[in-house]
Scaffold this active site. Structure first.
Site, short mmCIF file in Angstrom:
data_model
loop_
_atom_site.label_atom_id
_atom_site.label_comp_id
_atom_site.label_asym_id
_atom_site.label_seq_id
_atom_site.Cartn_x
_atom_site.Cartn_y
_atom_site.Cartn_z
N SER A 89 26.37 44.80 35.46
CA SER A 89 27.66 44.12 35.63
C SER A 89 28.71 44.99 36.32
O SER A 89 29.85 44.56 36.47
CB SER A 89 28.17 43.65 34.26
OG SER A 89 28.19 44.70 33.33
N THR A 206 33.08 44.13 32.81
CA THR A 206 33.90 45.04 33.59
C THR A 206 34.13 46.40 32.91
O THR A 206 34.34 46.45 31.70
CB THR A 206 35.28 44.38 33.77
OG1 THR A 206 35.07 43.08 34.28
CG2 THR A 206 36.16 45.18 34.70
N THR A 224 33.81 46.11 38.76
CA THR A 224 32.83 45.13 38.28
C THR A 224 32.04 44.55 39.45
O THR A 224 32.49 44.59 40.59
CB THR A 224 33.54 43.98 37.54
OG1 THR A 224 32.58 43.12 36.93
CG2 THR A 224 34.40 43.15 38.48
N ARG A 234 33.58 34.24 45.39
CA ARG A 234 34.40 34.24 44.17
C ARG A 234 34.94 35.65 43.90
O ARG A 234 34.23 36.64 43.98
CB ARG A 234 33.55 33.77 42.99
CG ARG A 234 34.28 33.75 41.64
CD ARG A 234 34.03 34.99 40.83
NE ARG A 234 34.65 34.91 39.49
CZ ARG A 234 34.77 35.92 38.66
NH1 ARG A 234 34.31 37.12 39.00
NH2 ARG A 234 35.34 35.77 37.49
N THR A 257 38.86 42.59 30.61
CA THR A 257 37.45 42.29 30.80
C THR A 257 37.22 40.86 30.34
O THR A 257 38.02 40.30 29.61
CB THR A 257 36.58 43.29 30.01
OG1 THR A 257 35.20 43.02 30.27
CG2 THR A 257 36.84 43.23 28.52
N GLY A 258 36.14 40.28 30.80
CA GLY A 258 35.86 38.89 30.42
C GLY A 258 36.03 37.95 31.60
O GLY A 258 35.89 38.34 32.76
N1 GLY Z 1 36.30 40.33 34.54
C1 GLY Z 1 35.42 40.38 35.61
C2 GLY Z 1 35.34 39.16 36.40
O1 GLY Z 1 35.69 38.09 35.93
O2 GLY Z 1 34.90 39.24 37.52
#
Ligand code: GLY
Length: 343
Positions: A89, A206, A224, A234, A257-258
């Site tokens: 990730s 992340t 990330t 995206r 993060t998330g």
């Molecule tokens: N928090 C990382 C992302 O949504 O790309």
């Protein structure tokens, strides 16, 4: 100076289960008015998200413990998971987008409020270092896609294949299902060894890192590969200053993060820092930021995660259960911190 201790609280539950469940904030930071067991870190100190933050913190600590700058520390720290081929990730080996392209997002911000970021960067293993070059060698803040790659190559970064055989295999397995529903941590949720609750030890995304150096200066980094199997193009919160990362040397710093979309919608990290400026403890600021997201999101998706990490300019911190983090300072004792979760 004694050796730092890294310590991690395993995140056992990050997403509330079932309908109506929602994000949980993880946080590190604190202030004098902190409500629950604040633990004061000595300067210098560094905190970061998830269990891979332990190794990242160790790299950052090498810089900080010699009197180095927070900016150098967070870059050094962020490069660790970026180079870790077992980490799907962040950085190289991050799971690709829906079409099989590995693309990375990162941002960095220093004590002066200077910042740099890259989004959708392909073929470069260390986006955090490219983000720093954007900050230091261009008049811009954010470079994206092919332009970011061109800049990185001009700066001497090596072009390489980001996908490993393992991440390619996982993508092919995902393709077989013929569905498009990227979610945070889908890489672990669907294809990893840990098929349990998102939020367990091996389930993370992340790297957000915040450091406070011996001079009292703050810096932050966020890196990330974004959501696994995302739509090509995206961009999440990590490279967006104010969303995935924000630093104000007079107040504190925050990172997230998330699910990046939720953090962007709420200007999450900026919000956390501004709440601290208004007198909230970092803990309460993180909580408020998550609660605002919860209020807005419930109808959209009952099953998502968001976590904020914050540090005040004096380096105190507290922790909230439901979020894994690593932290180190000059103290030599391991601390276990009781905390709580909310949703
Ligand atoms: N928090 C990382 C992302 O949504 O790309």
């Amino acid at each position: 100076m004694s050796n730092p201790q890294n310590f991690v609280l395993d995140r056992r539950r990050l997403i509330g289960a079932g309908a109506g469940a929602a994000a949980t904030a993880g946080l590190a930071a604190g202030a004098a008015a902190e409500t629950a067991q604040p633990v004061k870190l000595q300067l210098p100190c560094v905190v970061s998200t998830w269990d891979f933050g332990v190794a990242a913190n160790a790299a950052a600590w090498k810089v900080l413990s010699k009197g180095g700058a927070a900016l150098d520390a967070v870059e050094a720290g962020a490069r660790v998971p970026e180079a870790d081929l077992k980490n799907h990730s962040v950085g190289r080996a991050g799971y690709p987008d829906r079409d099989g392209h590995g693309s990375l997002d990162a941002s960095i911000m220093d004590q002066k409020g200077d910042c740099g970021a890259v989004a959708g960067l392909e073929h470069i293993a260390h986006p955090i270092s490219v983000a720093r070059r954007v900050m230091e060698r261009t008049p811009h803040v954010l470079l994206v896609g092919d332009g970011a790659l061109q800049f990185a190559l001009e700066q001497g970064f090596r072009r390489e294949e980001l996908l490993t055989p393992e991440s390619r295999k996982a993508w092919k397995a995902w393709l077989k299902e013929h569905r498009y529903h990227p979610v945070a941590n889908s890489e672990v949720r669907t294809y990893g060894k840990d098929l349990g609750t998102p939020g367990s030890k091996t389930n993370h995304d992340t790297l957000g890192m915040l450091a406070l150096d011996a001079h009292g200066d703050l810096s932050g980094a966020c890196t990330t590969s974004g959501m696994a199997w995302k739509l090509r193009g995206r961009v999440g919160d990590s490279p967006i200053i104010g969303a995935g990362l924000y630093v104000d040397n007079a107040v504190g710093a925050a990172t997230s993060t998330g699910v990046g979309e939720e953090v962007i919608r709420s200007c999450g990290s900026f919000l956390v820092v501004e709440l601290m400026r208004q007198g909230r403890s970092p803990r309460d600021a993180c909580r408020e930021a998550v609660q605002r997201i919860l209020k807005r999101n419930v109808a959209r998706d009952p099953d998502f995660q968001v976590g904020f990490l914050a540090i005040s300019r004096v380096g105190a911190w507290a922790v909230q259960k439901g979020f894994s983090y690593a932290c180190c300072d000059a103290a030599s004792q391991t601390r276990i911190v009781e905390s709580e979760s909310f949703s």
